[in-house]
Design an enzyme around this catalytic site. Structure first.
Site, short mmCIF file in Angstrom:
data_model
loop_
_atom_site.label_atom_id
_atom_site.label_comp_id
_atom_site.label_asym_id
_atom_site.label_seq_id
_atom_site.Cartn_x
_atom_site.Cartn_y
_atom_site.Cartn_z
N GLY A 71 -6.05 8.25 5.08
CA GLY A 71 -6.60 9.29 4.24
C GLY A 71 -5.63 10.46 4.11
O GLY A 71 -5.47 11.04 3.03
N THR A 72 -4.98 10.79 5.20
CA THR A 72 -4.03 11.91 5.20
C THR A 72 -2.92 11.68 4.19
O THR A 72 -2.58 12.56 3.39
CB THR A 72 -3.43 12.09 6.62
OG1 THR A 72 -4.49 12.43 7.51
CG2 THR A 72 -2.36 13.16 6.66
N ASN A 152 -16.62 16.67 6.84
CA ASN A 152 -16.57 15.86 8.07
C ASN A 152 -17.14 16.59 9.29
O ASN A 152 -17.42 15.96 10.29
CB ASN A 152 -15.14 15.42 8.36
CG ASN A 152 -14.16 16.56 8.34
OD1 ASN A 152 -14.02 17.26 7.33
ND2 ASN A 152 -13.49 16.78 9.44
N GLN A 180 -15.03 10.53 4.00
CA GLN A 180 -16.27 10.35 4.76
C GLN A 180 -17.37 9.63 3.97
O GLN A 180 -18.41 9.29 4.53
CB GLN A 180 -16.81 11.70 5.25
CG GLN A 180 -15.95 12.36 6.34
CD GLN A 180 -16.05 11.67 7.71
OE1 GLN A 180 -16.95 10.89 7.98
NE2 GLN A 180 -15.09 11.95 8.58
N SER A 200 -10.05 5.93 3.89
CA SER A 200 -9.44 5.55 5.17
C SER A 200 -10.32 4.48 5.82
O SER A 200 -11.50 4.73 6.09
CB SER A 200 -9.36 6.80 6.05
OG SER A 200 -8.80 6.46 7.29
N ALA A 201 -9.75 3.31 6.07
CA ALA A 201 -10.56 2.16 6.52
C ALA A 201 -11.21 2.37 7.90
O ALA A 201 -12.27 1.80 8.17
CB ALA A 201 -9.71 0.90 6.55
N HIS A 202 -10.56 3.19 8.74
CA HIS A 202 -11.12 3.29 10.10
C HIS A 202 -12.42 4.11 10.17
O HIS A 202 -13.05 4.20 11.23
CB HIS A 202 -10.07 3.82 11.09
CG HIS A 202 -9.73 5.27 10.99
ND1 HIS A 202 -10.34 6.22 11.75
CD2 HIS A 202 -8.82 5.94 10.23
CE1 HIS A 202 -9.82 7.41 11.47
NE2 HIS A 202 -8.89 7.27 10.56
N THR A 238 7.05 -1.95 2.63
CA THR A 238 6.37 -3.24 2.75
C THR A 238 4.91 -3.01 3.14
O THR A 238 4.61 -2.24 4.06
CB THR A 238 7.09 -4.12 3.79
OG1 THR A 238 8.44 -4.28 3.36
CG2 THR A 238 6.43 -5.48 3.92
N CYS A 328 -16.30 26.36 18.41
CA CYS A 328 -16.38 27.80 18.69
C CYS A 328 -15.15 28.30 19.44
O CYS A 328 -14.46 27.55 20.09
CB CYS A 328 -17.61 28.09 19.52
SG CYS A 328 -18.97 28.74 18.56
N1 PLP Z 1 -10.38 13.68 5.27
C1 PLP Z 1 -11.50 13.70 5.98
C2 PLP Z 1 -12.72 14.33 5.41
C3 PLP Z 1 -11.53 13.14 7.27
O1 PLP Z 1 -12.66 13.19 7.98
C4 PLP Z 1 -10.35 12.56 7.78
C5 PLP Z 1 -10.32 12.01 9.15
O2 PLP Z 1 -10.81 12.59 10.09
C6 PLP Z 1 -9.20 12.54 6.98
C7 PLP Z 1 -9.25 13.10 5.72
C8 PLP Z 1 -7.93 11.94 7.46
O3 PLP Z 1 -8.00 10.53 7.46
P1 PLP Z 1 -6.99 9.66 8.31
O4 PLP Z 1 -7.44 9.71 9.73
O5 PLP Z 1 -7.07 8.28 7.74
O6 PLP Z 1 -5.64 10.24 8.13
#
Ligand code: PLP
Length: 391
Positions: A71-72, A152, A180, A200-202, A238, A328
């Site tokens: 996702g990043t 998230n 999410q 993001s698959a995980h 790749t 916090c």
């Molecule tokens: N965006 C959101 C809302 C997330 O919750 C996360 C992961 O915690 C990410 C992006 C980043 O995803 P990744 O862990 O695949 O880089």
């Protein structure tokens, strides 16, 4: 010790079927998808089949799905390339975004001089769409709006269609971090005019190290990783074939079970809220977290009515994993931006936020063990505090 995992918004355990699909791919389908011989072409076919599967889920064209490492990477690529290749001069976002979005925006501001406007959410974590419209109409500069579908930390969900239509009506590009919600909800991008999204698959029982970016064909976005012509030259390198196979299997299972999983986790979430409300007097829920219709069913964000920066550690010692996040203000750890938006100064000083997140593998017994452990820790702390006050 029987361990309990309640941190599924951070990552989810892999499904057995996903592991099997990946092992099978690693053993039997090891060719380089760019090779023209049959080993390579078998791997290529696997990738294209998963691409088609993802495209069908989103009701888009396979050419609009670009596999990335996570996702990043997807969010970085979309934001940075919008500036570098699409001429975006202005970005509208909110302080609630994941770091990979907010840091990418900051980078574009610092290095490319992009103008950035933030919409401050209210104390419930809601984004005011009137304010968005006002900002959209306030400038003729080429604008990208970046607002996450679901948060998230607190689980608030925006009306993706409304935001997308507002952006379209005002000639702005719209990116949504959908990490999410992908594979947790039905998403029809033939109905929702979003330009870019991420996955993001995980986050849905797939492997780490694989995700994708949805890039609307008409946008003309280019990649930021250059090299070979993989992924239509939008993402050189790749391909992670086993990862893509795992993503495909995880998505297949999510889609097949979506209704049942949604109902099951909504029930688990409501049960958690009900039990916590009874067992922890003074507990509150952050943002829209406790409203089933307006937040992710996968998580609940709670606010304990006392200060305890060690709560995550204490629960972990009892075998329970939750997320205290950057919550916090405690010692060196800074409060998260999201918490700063939804909590008052008093709450920041005197309370402890905690995120509990579920999967279809979570049981009510898991929740009972968690709530009982939290009640024990809370009671000990309250007794200690009372003794200190009376000394
Ligand atoms: N965006 C959101 C809302 C997330 O919750 C996360 C992961 O915690 C990410 C992006 C980043 O995803 P990744 O862990 O695949 O880089």
């Amino acid at each position: 010790m029987n361990k309990i995992y309640l941190d599924n918004a951070a990552t989810t355990p892999l499904s057995e079927e996903v592991i099997d699909a990946m092992v099978e791919t690693m053993k039997m389908n090891f060719g380089n998808p760019s090779s023209t011989h049959s080993f390579g072409q078998d791997a290529k076919i696997l990738i294209e089949n998963v691409r088609r599967q993802v495209a069908d889920y989103l009701h888009v064209s396979p050419a609009e799905i670009i596999f990335t490492s996570c996702g990043t990477e997807s969010n970085n690529m979309i934001i940075k390339s919008s500036v570098s290749h699409l001429g975006v001069e202005r970005i509208i976002s909110s302080p609630m975004e994941h770091k990979c979005v907010s840091e990418s925006i900051l980078d574009m501001k610092n290095r490319k001089g992009v103008e950035v406007a933030y919409i401050r959410p209210n104390e419930k974590g809601d984004i005011d769409l009137n304010k968005l419209e006002e900002l959209l109409k306030a400038s003729y500069k080429k604008t990208l709006v970046s607002l996450m579908h679901a948060n998230n930390e607190i689980g608030n969900i925006i009306d993706l269609k409304k935001v997308a239509e507002l952006c379209k009506a005002n000639n702005a590009l719209f990116h949504s971090d959908t990490v999410q919600t992908m594979a947790h909800m039905n998403l029809d991008f033939s109905e929702i005019p979003v330009d870019f999204a991420s996955c993001s698959a995980h986050k849905f029982h797939g492997p780490k190290g694989i995700g994708f970016a949805f890039i609307r064909k008409s946008s003309g976005l280019k990649g930021i990783i250059t090299g070979g012509p993989q992924e239509r030259s939008l993402r050189a390198g790749t391909e992670n074939v086993a990862g893509i196979a795992g993503l495909g299997k995880a998505l297949e299972l999510s889609i097949k079970n979506m209704d049942a999983y949604t109902r099951y986790m909504q029930d688990i979430k409501q049960y958690t809220i009900d039990r916590l409300s009874v067992e922890i007097p003074g507990i509150k829920f952050n943002g829209r977290s406790s409203e089933l219709d307006h937040s992710l069913y996968t998580l609940v964000s709670l606010l304990l009515p006392y200060k305890n920066p060690l709560i995550g550690l204490q629960l972990d010692m009892k075998g329970i994993a939750v997320s205290q996040g950057s919550a916090c203000s405690s010692g060196a750890s800074k409060p998260s931006m999201v918490m700063m938006m939804v909590l008052s100064e008093d709450e920041m000083d005197d309370c402890t936020p905690l995120r509990v997140s579920f999967s279809h593998m979570t049981t009510k017994q898991d929740i009972d063990v968690f709530v009982n452990a939290l009640r024990e820790i809370s009671q000990e702390l309250i007794i200690e505090n009372t003794n200190v006050e009376h000394r």
